[in-house]
Design a protein around this motif. Sequence first.
Motif, PDB file in Angstrom:
ATOM      1  N   VAL A  76      33.919  33.117   8.676  1.00  0.00           N
ATOM      2  CA  VAL A  76      34.754  33.497   9.817  1.00  0.00           C
ATOM      3  C   VAL A  76      33.936  33.474  11.104  1.00  0.00           C
ATOM      4  O   VAL A  76      32.787  33.932  11.133  1.00  0.00           O
ATOM      5  N   ALA A  77      34.556  32.963  12.173  1.00  0.00           N
ATOM      6  CA  ALA A  77      33.933  32.936  13.497  1.00  0.00           C
ATOM      7  C   ALA A  77      34.898  33.510  14.530  1.00  0.00           C
ATOM      8  O   ALA A  77      36.114  33.557  14.299  1.00  0.00           O
ATOM      9  N   VAL A  78      34.364  33.945  15.654  1.00  0.00           N
ATOM     10  CA  VAL A  78      35.198  34.422  16.755  1.00  0.00           C
ATOM     11  C   VAL A  78      36.154  33.298  17.141  1.00  0.00           C
ATOM     12  O   VAL A  78      35.764  32.136  17.238  1.00  0.00           O
ATOM     13  N   GLY A  79      37.406  33.640  17.352  1.00  0.00           N
ATOM     14  CA  GLY A  79      38.429  32.669  17.718  1.00  0.00           C
ATOM     15  C   GLY A  79      39.245  32.177  16.540  1.00  0.00           C
ATOM     16  O   GLY A  79      40.308  31.597  16.726  1.00  0.00           O
ATOM     17  N   ASP A  80      38.762  32.409  15.312  1.00  0.00           N
ATOM     18  CA  ASP A  80      39.527  32.013  14.128  1.00  0.00           C
ATOM     19  C   ASP A  80      40.735  32.919  13.961  1.00  0.00           C
ATOM     20  O   ASP A  80      40.716  34.088  14.351  1.00  0.00           O
ATOM     21  N   SER A  81      41.764  32.377  13.353  1.00  0.00           N
ATOM     22  CA  SER A  81      42.885  33.188  12.897  1.00  0.00           C
ATOM     23  C   SER A  81      42.586  33.556  11.458  1.00  0.00           C
ATOM     24  O   SER A  81      42.214  32.694  10.658  1.00  0.00           O
ATOM     25  N   ILE A  82      42.713  34.846  11.151  1.00  0.00           N
ATOM     26  CA  ILE A  82      42.372  35.318   9.809  1.00  0.00           C
ATOM     27  C   ILE A  82      43.459  36.255   9.291  1.00  0.00           C
ATOM     28  O   ILE A  82      44.269  36.780  10.072  1.00  0.00           O
ATOM     29  N   GLU A  83      43.468  36.428   7.979  1.00  0.00           N
ATOM     30  CA  GLU A  83      44.331  37.404   7.334  1.00  0.00           C
ATOM     31  C   GLU A  83      43.438  38.354   6.571  1.00  0.00           C
ATOM     32  O   GLU A  83      42.484  37.917   5.908  1.00  0.00           O
ATOM     33  N   ALA A 158      40.899  60.616  21.372  1.00  0.00           N
ATOM     34  CA  ALA A 158      39.967  60.002  22.320  1.00  0.00           C
ATOM     35  C   ALA A 158      38.528  60.210  21.849  1.00  0.00           C
ATOM     36  O   ALA A 158      38.206  61.217  21.229  1.00  0.00           O
ATOM     37  N   ASN A 159      37.666  59.238  22.122  1.00  0.00           N
ATOM     38  CA  ASN A 159      36.227  59.307  21.844  1.00  0.00           C
ATOM     39  C   ASN A 159      35.930  59.409  20.342  1.00  0.00           C
ATOM     40  O   ASN A 159      35.009  60.090  19.933  1.00  0.00           O
ATOM     41  N   SER A 160      36.720  58.694  19.522  1.00  0.00           N
ATOM     42  CA  SER A 160      36.552  58.743  18.070  1.00  0.00           C
ATOM     43  C   SER A 160      35.723  57.578  17.545  1.00  0.00           C
ATOM     44  O   SER A 160      35.923  56.427  17.943  1.00  0.00           O
ATOM     45  N   VAL A 161      34.820  57.884  16.619  1.00  0.00           N
ATOM     46  CA  VAL A 161      34.129  56.865  15.838  1.00  0.00           C
ATOM     47  C   VAL A 161      35.097  56.435  14.739  1.00  0.00           C
ATOM     48  O   VAL A 161      35.763  57.267  14.121  1.00  0.00           O
ATOM     49  N   LEU A 162      35.195  55.119  14.508  1.00  0.00           N
ATOM     50  CA  LEU A 162      36.130  54.562  13.545  1.00  0.00           C
ATOM     51  C   LEU A 162      35.393  53.967  12.356  1.00  0.00           C
ATOM     52  O   LEU A 162      34.315  53.379  12.517  1.00  0.00           O
ATOM     53  N   VAL A 163      35.986  54.078  11.177  1.00  0.00           N
ATOM     54  CA  VAL A 163      35.424  53.504   9.956  1.00  0.00           C
ATOM     55  C   VAL A 163      36.479  52.567   9.366  1.00  0.00           C
ATOM     56  O   VAL A 163      37.611  52.993   9.107  1.00  0.00           O
ATOM     57  N   PHE A 164      36.118  51.299   9.183  1.00  0.00           N
ATOM     58  CA  PHE A 164      37.036  50.329   8.602  1.00  0.00           C
ATOM     59  C   PHE A 164      36.421  49.695   7.370  1.00  0.00           C
ATOM     60  O   PHE A 164      35.230  49.356   7.368  1.00  0.00           O
ATOM     61  N   ASP A 165      37.239  49.526   6.343  1.00  0.00           N
ATOM     62  CA  ASP A 165      36.903  48.688   5.199  1.00  0.00           C
ATOM     63  C   ASP A 165      37.775  47.455   5.344  1.00  0.00           C
ATOM     64  O   ASP A 165      39.012  47.564   5.405  1.00  0.00           O
ATOM     65  N   VAL A 166      37.135  46.273   5.438  1.00  0.00           N
ATOM     66  CA  VAL A 166      37.848  45.030   5.719  1.00  0.00           C
ATOM     67  C   VAL A 166      37.580  44.024   4.609  1.00  0.00           C
ATOM     68  O   VAL A 166      36.433  43.845   4.198  1.00  0.00           O
ATOM     69  N   GLU A 167      38.641  43.361   4.146  1.00  0.00           N
ATOM     70  CA  GLU A 167      38.526  42.272   3.183  1.00  0.00           C
ATOM     71  C   GLU A 167      39.161  41.026   3.799  1.00  0.00           C
ATOM     72  O   GLU A 167      40.317  41.060   4.215  1.00  0.00           O
ATOM     73  N   ILE A 168      38.409  39.940   3.869  1.00  0.00           N
ATOM     74  CA  ILE A 168      38.932  38.682   4.411  1.00  0.00           C
ATOM     75  C   ILE A 168      39.698  37.966   3.301  1.00  0.00           C
ATOM     76  O   ILE A 168      39.148  37.622   2.255  1.00  0.00           O
ATOM     77  N   VAL A 169      40.999  37.731   3.546  1.00  0.00           N
ATOM     78  CA  VAL A 169      41.861  37.078   2.566  1.00  0.00           C
ATOM     79  C   VAL A 169      41.919  35.581   2.822  1.00  0.00           C
ATOM     80  O   VAL A 169      41.868  34.768   1.900  1.00  0.00           O
ATOM     81  N   SER A 170      42.054  35.188   4.106  1.00  0.00           N
ATOM     82  CA  SER A 170      42.093  33.757   4.443  1.00  0.00           C
ATOM     83  C   SER A 170      41.624  33.550   5.868  1.00  0.00           C
ATOM     84  O   SER A 170      41.590  34.474   6.679  1.00  0.00           O
ATOM     85  N   ARG A 171      41.239  32.302   6.149  1.00  0.00           N
ATOM     86  CA  ARG A 171      40.732  31.929   7.472  1.00  0.00           C
ATOM     87  C   ARG A 171      41.336  30.590   7.866  1.00  0.00           C
ATOM     88  O   ARG A 171      41.411  29.680   7.052  1.00  0.00           O
ATOM     89  N   ILE A 172      41.755  30.504   9.138  1.00  0.00           N
ATOM     90  CA  ILE A 172      42.221  29.239   9.706  1.00  0.00           C
ATOM     91  C   ILE A 172      41.304  28.959  10.885  1.00  0.00           C
ATOM     92  O   ILE A 172      41.097  29.831  11.739  1.00  0.00           O
ATOM     93  N   THR A 173      40.713  27.783  10.967  1.00  0.00           N
ATOM     94  CA  THR A 173      39.784  27.449  12.038  1.00  0.00           C
ATOM     95  C   THR A 173      40.389  27.745  13.395  1.00  0.00           C
ATOM     96  O   THR A 173      41.579  27.544  13.611  1.00  0.00           O
ATOM     97  N   GLY A 174      39.551  28.218  14.316  1.00  0.00           N
ATOM     98  CA  GLY A 174      39.987  28.556  15.679  1.00  0.00           C
ATOM     99  C   GLY A 174      40.642  27.364  16.356  1.00  0.00           C
ATOM    100  O   GLY A 174      40.345  26.213  16.061  1.00  0.00           O
ATOM    101  N   THR A 175      41.578  27.690  17.255  1.00  0.00           N
ATOM    102  CA  THR A 175      42.302  26.636  17.953  1.00  0.00           C
ATOM    103  C   THR A 175      42.051  26.698  19.428  1.00  0.00           C
ATOM    104  O   THR A 175      41.690  27.691  19.968  1.00  0.00           O
TER     105      THR A 175
END
Length: 175
Positions: A76-83, A158-175
């Motif tokens: 995955v790269a910046v600008g990609d569309s992902i799920e 406001a002013n909250s630290v966030l915790v995310f668990d992320v799983e990449i399901v699919s990637r479409i090259t950036g357009t």
Amino acid sequence: MPPASVRSRRLTAAALAVAVLSVYGCSLDGGSTLPPVSDPATQTYDVSTGVNIANMTRISQHLYTQDFVVGTGSTVAVGDSIEVYYTGALVGGFQFNRRVAPGPVTGFRLDTLSVIKGWVGGIPGMRVGGKRKLVISPALGYGYNTARDNAGNILIPANSVLVFDVEIVSRITGT
């Protein structure tokens, strides 16, 4: 129309309020500056978040990551569309959002117009099938804004630290 004395008192009160705000500012502490954003390294994380900041990779003072599954698909790269599937929580363990299998995936373009800066800085380099934990300071999250649900209940203070668990399901090259 109220009598002249009432109008005069109202105008005086309004002028005084403007003067006070201009001297003291509109900050959270009554001063002219906002308090510093919360630092992820100084937080106490509920065990349910699975965060051990000492075991994470520090990307910047505002972003920490930890890979649990590297993945074998495309990168995955910046600008990609992902799920993705993801869970978002506060340091105390409160889950404010969750999209997990077998439910529908969440799709978006990985850029600062679509998602918070912490995702744009923390997701690139992941591979499809990968799972990563992100710990994001308010500077790359919602800052001093409060996120609310449709009923007006506070989800992210406001002013909250966030915790995310992320799983990449699919990637479409950036357009």
